[in-house]
Design an enzyme around this catalytic site. Structure first.
Site, mmCIF file in Angstrom:
data_model
loop_
_atom_site.group_PDB
_atom_site.id
_atom_site.type_symbol
_atom_site.label_atom_id
_atom_site.label_comp_id
_atom_site.label_asym_id
_atom_site.label_seq_id
_atom_site.Cartn_x
_atom_site.Cartn_y
_atom_site.Cartn_z
ATOM 1 N N MET A 80 1.879 -3.360 1.942
ATOM 2 C CA MET A 80 1.883 -2.457 1.089
ATOM 3 C C MET A 80 0.910 -0.895 2.518
ATOM 4 O O MET A 80 0.957 0.542 3.018
ATOM 5 C CB MET A 80 1.296 -1.748 0.101
ATOM 6 C CG MET A 80 -0.161 -1.435 -0.704
ATOM 7 S SD MET A 80 -1.038 -0.527 -0.364
ATOM 8 C CE MET A 80 -0.575 1.141 -0.927
ATOM 9 N N TYR A 81 0.589 -1.973 3.327
ATOM 10 C CA TYR A 81 -0.830 -0.756 4.103
ATOM 11 C C TYR A 81 0.566 -0.028 5.374
ATOM 12 O O TYR A 81 1.260 -0.915 6.369
ATOM 13 C CB TYR A 81 -1.471 -1.437 4.848
ATOM 14 C CG TYR A 81 -2.816 -1.786 3.791
ATOM 15 C CD1 TYR A 81 -2.723 -1.346 2.557
ATOM 16 C CD2 TYR A 81 -3.758 -2.558 4.348
ATOM 17 C CE1 TYR A 81 -4.091 -1.794 1.779
ATOM 18 C CE2 TYR A 81 -4.913 -2.998 3.715
ATOM 19 C CZ TYR A 81 -5.027 -2.678 2.402
ATOM 20 O OH TYR A 81 -6.143 -3.162 1.576
#
Length: 339
Positions: free
Chosen positions: A54-55
């Site tokens: 999710m970065y």
């Protein structure tokens, strides 16, 4: 660079690990800058790179993949899954459906056929431990992950997961990734005793306390850090907890100066001094930031320095308890504690 064994795996890892959260849109770091950071880290002896799906919605994984191309076997590569990706309700959590799908996506973005450490980013209260551990065990047996771990789990959930693995004859979490710094020492009272009991490797994140311990946040100075622009409430001096942190930082800076250290060296030397900690994750946005953090790779704090730190921030104390990330859900959601 110092090296330690990652839990009971036998894998040797550097005491400083490279966190890639700032690669891409979050830290406004370009591919060339990310590659330069990886180059400098590896040259200094860092052998762990940690990222997450999710970065930047996968952007960090893509940039890490390009940066490590051709030298993947020299790196202990870690990523994470579980926090929401997009708006689809099932694109999150610890279900078999999601983990199998998302690992394939991570491997594609990283450009590899396996990761060394796959971590559940947060405990998912909607999914049973057997479901998650069964999926992870199957992915491990398929050769797509070598080991798996948890991240920011409450202590009681770490214990529960260890029990579930034994009860159902599944592979177990071998690492935990909690938040830990001089200013946030709460895990000393609950998480670290548990990880030590079960022999888990511990990779701590935010050892510089979101920039509070970088040297950039001091009395009488304007706060212009990247993190303060994103999360201004964490640096609002009208909030008592932030005032307490600033007071502590000023006292810690004096301890560092008297010991001939930078504040960064003091902060990183402190977390890596704990016998329950394997590595500290640093998340530089620039090569200069990285070099300032690498200066702590061989820092060993003396007993009198550690005693002075204890006088400023008592063991097991969080100066900003509202920023805990492993708080049980029932303490945050009233409906969960009312019949």
């Amino acid at each position: 660079m110092q090296y330690r064994t990652l839990g009971r795996t036998g894998v040797q890892v550097s005491c400083l690990a490279l966190g890639a959260m700032n690669f891409g849109r979050i830290g406004r770091t370009t591919q060339d800058e990310a590659t330069a950071i990886v180059d400098a880290a590896l040259e200094a002896g860092v052998n762990v790179i940690d990222t997450a799906d999710m970065y930047g919605d996968g952007e960090s994984e893509e940039m890490v993949g390009k940066a490590i191309a051709g030298r993947r076997d020299d790196i202990v590569l870690a990523t994470k899954a579980g926090l929401p990706i997009g708006e689809e309700r099932n694109h999150q959590g610890g279900s078999r459906r999601w983990l199998v799908t998302e690992l394939e996506a991570s491997l594609r973005r990283l450009g590899v056929d396996h990761v060394d450490l796959y971590q559940i980013h947060r405990w998912d209260p909607n999914t049973g431990d057997e479901e998650t551990l069964s999926a992870l065990t199957d992915l491990q047996r398929a050769g797509k992950i070598r080991y798996f771990g948890s991240s920011t789990f409450p202590a009681y959930r770490i214990v529960q997961a260890q029990w579930a693995a034994r009860e159902h004859r599944l592979s177990r979490y071998v690492t935990e990734q909690p938040s830990y710094s001089v200013l946030q020492r709460g895990i000393e009272a609950h998480v670290l005793p548990v990880t030590q009991e079960y022999g888990l490797g511990v990779l701590v994140w935010s050892p510089l306390a979101s920039g509070w311990l970088s040297g950039a946040v001091r009395e009488g100075r304007d706060i212009t850090t990247h993190r303060s622009a994103i999360l201004p409430e964490r640096f609002d001096m009208s909030i008592p907890a932030n005032r307490a942190r600033l007071d502590a930082v000023e006292r810690l800076a004096k301890v560092a100066e008297d010991a001939g250290l930078t504040l960064i060296q003091l902060a990183l030397g402190f977390v890596t001094a704990h016998p329950g900690v394997t590595s500290a994750l640093v998340g530089p946005r620039t090569v200069d930031h990285l070099h300032a953090q690498l200066a702590a790779a061989d820092t060993v704090l003396t007993a009198d320095v550690l005693d002075a730190i204890d006088e400023i921030v008592a063991p097991g104390t969080d100066l900003a308890p509202q920023e805990n990330h492993d708080t049980p859900p029932a303490l945050l959601t009233p409906t969960l504690r009312r019949r």
